[in-house]
Scaffold this motif. Structure first.
Motif, PDB file in Angstrom:
ATOM      1  N   ASP A  78     -65.043 -29.060 -89.574  1.00  0.00           N
ATOM      2  CA  ASP A  78     -64.644 -28.638 -88.242  1.00  0.00           C
ATOM      3  C   ASP A  78     -65.846 -28.031 -87.526  1.00  0.00           C
ATOM      4  N   TRP A  79     -66.063 -28.417 -86.260  1.00  0.00           N
ATOM      5  CA  TRP A  79     -67.287 -27.987 -85.572  1.00  0.00           C
ATOM      6  C   TRP A  79     -67.363 -26.478 -85.387  1.00  0.00           C
ATOM      7  N   SER A  81     -66.114 -24.101 -87.462  1.00  0.00           N
ATOM      8  CA  SER A  81     -66.506 -23.534 -88.751  1.00  0.00           C
ATOM      9  C   SER A  81     -67.956 -23.871 -89.086  1.00  0.00           C
ATOM     10  N   ASP A 125     -72.614 -32.182 -83.666  1.00  0.00           N
ATOM     11  CA  ASP A 125     -71.263 -31.627 -83.720  1.00  0.00           C
ATOM     12  C   ASP A 125     -70.736 -31.311 -82.327  1.00  0.00           C
ATOM     13  N   ALA A 129     -67.561 -33.081 -80.491  1.00  0.00           N
ATOM     14  CA  ALA A 129     -66.439 -32.239 -80.061  1.00  0.00           C
ATOM     15  C   ALA A 129     -66.080 -32.466 -78.594  1.00  0.00           C
TER      16      ALA A 129
END
Length: 221
Positions: A78-79, A81, A125, A129
Motif C-alpha cells: 500500500d502506497w 504504508s 508509488d 496511486a
C-alpha cells in the motif's frame, strides 16, 4: 606495484564508508580527513584519493553506502504504508549519524542507492496511486525536506545535550521580553528531542497527499 594493489584492495568502497562513518560517529565530523581515514584503513592517502578524489567524493561514497541500508518495499505494498516506511527509515539513518548530516550540509543526496531505494520507487508509488507527475514531485519534496530538516538541527543521539543547550539559551532571555519562551520550559525542552513530532508530521503530510486532494496542490509552493 604490489603494494599499490594491496592498498587498493583494502580501500574497498564499503570499507572506506564504514571506517569514515565510524570516525565521524565516534570522534565528531571535524575528525574526518583523508589523512586520518587513510591511517585507520592502513593505506596511503594516494590510494584513498584514487577511490574518492576529494571530500565531496568521499561523502558521496559514504552516504550512498549508507543508503543501501534503506528497505526495499514490495511493489504491491500500500502506497501510504510504503511511504511511511521509506521516510521513517531515512529519518532513522540520518538521526543515527548526525555528524555525517552536518558534513554534507546543503549537498544533495543523489547517489544511485538513494535514488534506487527511495526516490524512484516513491515517485512510482505516487503515480500509481493517481497523482500527477507534478503533484508526485511536490509531495516527495515536502516529505524529503521534512525528514532532512527534522534530523538536521538536533543531535538526537545526545538528547540531554540538546536540552541543556536550549535551557541555557532560554535562561539568558529577559522573562519580561520573552514570557512565552521562558515560561514554558516544561513543554519546550521535551519537544526538542521528541521523535514523535517528526512521525506525526510525516503521517499528516502523507494523509494530506491523498490523490483526491493533490490536484489543487500540484503547483503548491
Amino acid at each position: 606495484m604490489p603494494r599499490q594493489s594491496a592498498s587498493l584492495d583494502l580501500a574497498t568502497p564499503q570499507r572506506i564508508a564504514e571506517t569514515a562513518l565510524r570516525i565521524v560517529d565516534q570522534d565528531g565530523y571535524t575528525a574526518l580527513s583523508f589523512r586520518t581515514l587513510a591511517a585507520a584503513l592502513d593505506i596511503s592517502v594516494a590510494a584513498l584519493q584514487r577511490r574518492c578524489t576529494d571530500l565531496a567524493g568521499l561523502l558521496d561514497l559514504v552516504t550512498d553506502q549508507l543508503a543501501a541500508r534503506l528497505p526495499q518495499i514490495p511493489a504491491d505494498a500500500d502506497w501510504v504504508s510504503a511511504t511511511e516506511q521509506r521516510f521513517s527509515a531515512l529519518y532513522e539513518l540520518l538521526t543515527a549519524h548526525p555528524g555525517l548530516v552536518a558534513l554534507r550540509g546543503a549537498r544533495p543526496w543523489l547517489g544511485p542507492q538513494l535514488l534506487k531505494r527511495l526516490v524512484e520507487p516513491q515517485l512510482a508509488d505516487f503515480l500509481k496511486a493517481g497523482m500527477t507527475p507534478e503533484a508526485a514531485m511536490v509531495t516527495y519534496r515536502r516529505l524529503y525536506l521534512l525528514t532532512l530538516g527534522s534530523a538536521s538541527f538536533v543531535d538526537h543521539r545526545n538528547p540531554k545535550t540538546a536540552q541543556t543547550a536550549t535551557r541555557q539559551a532560554l535562561a539568558a532571555l529577559d522573562p519580561e521580553e520573552f514570557p512565552e519562551l521562558t515560561g514554558h520550559l516544561s513543554a519546550i525542552l521535551p519537544a526538542m528531542v521528541d521523535h514523535e513530532i517528526y512521525y506525526g508530521a510525516l503521517r499528516q503530510l502523507i494523509q494530506a497527499a491523498a490523490p483526491a486532494r493533490t490536484g489543487a496542490e500540484g503547483s503548491g509552493r
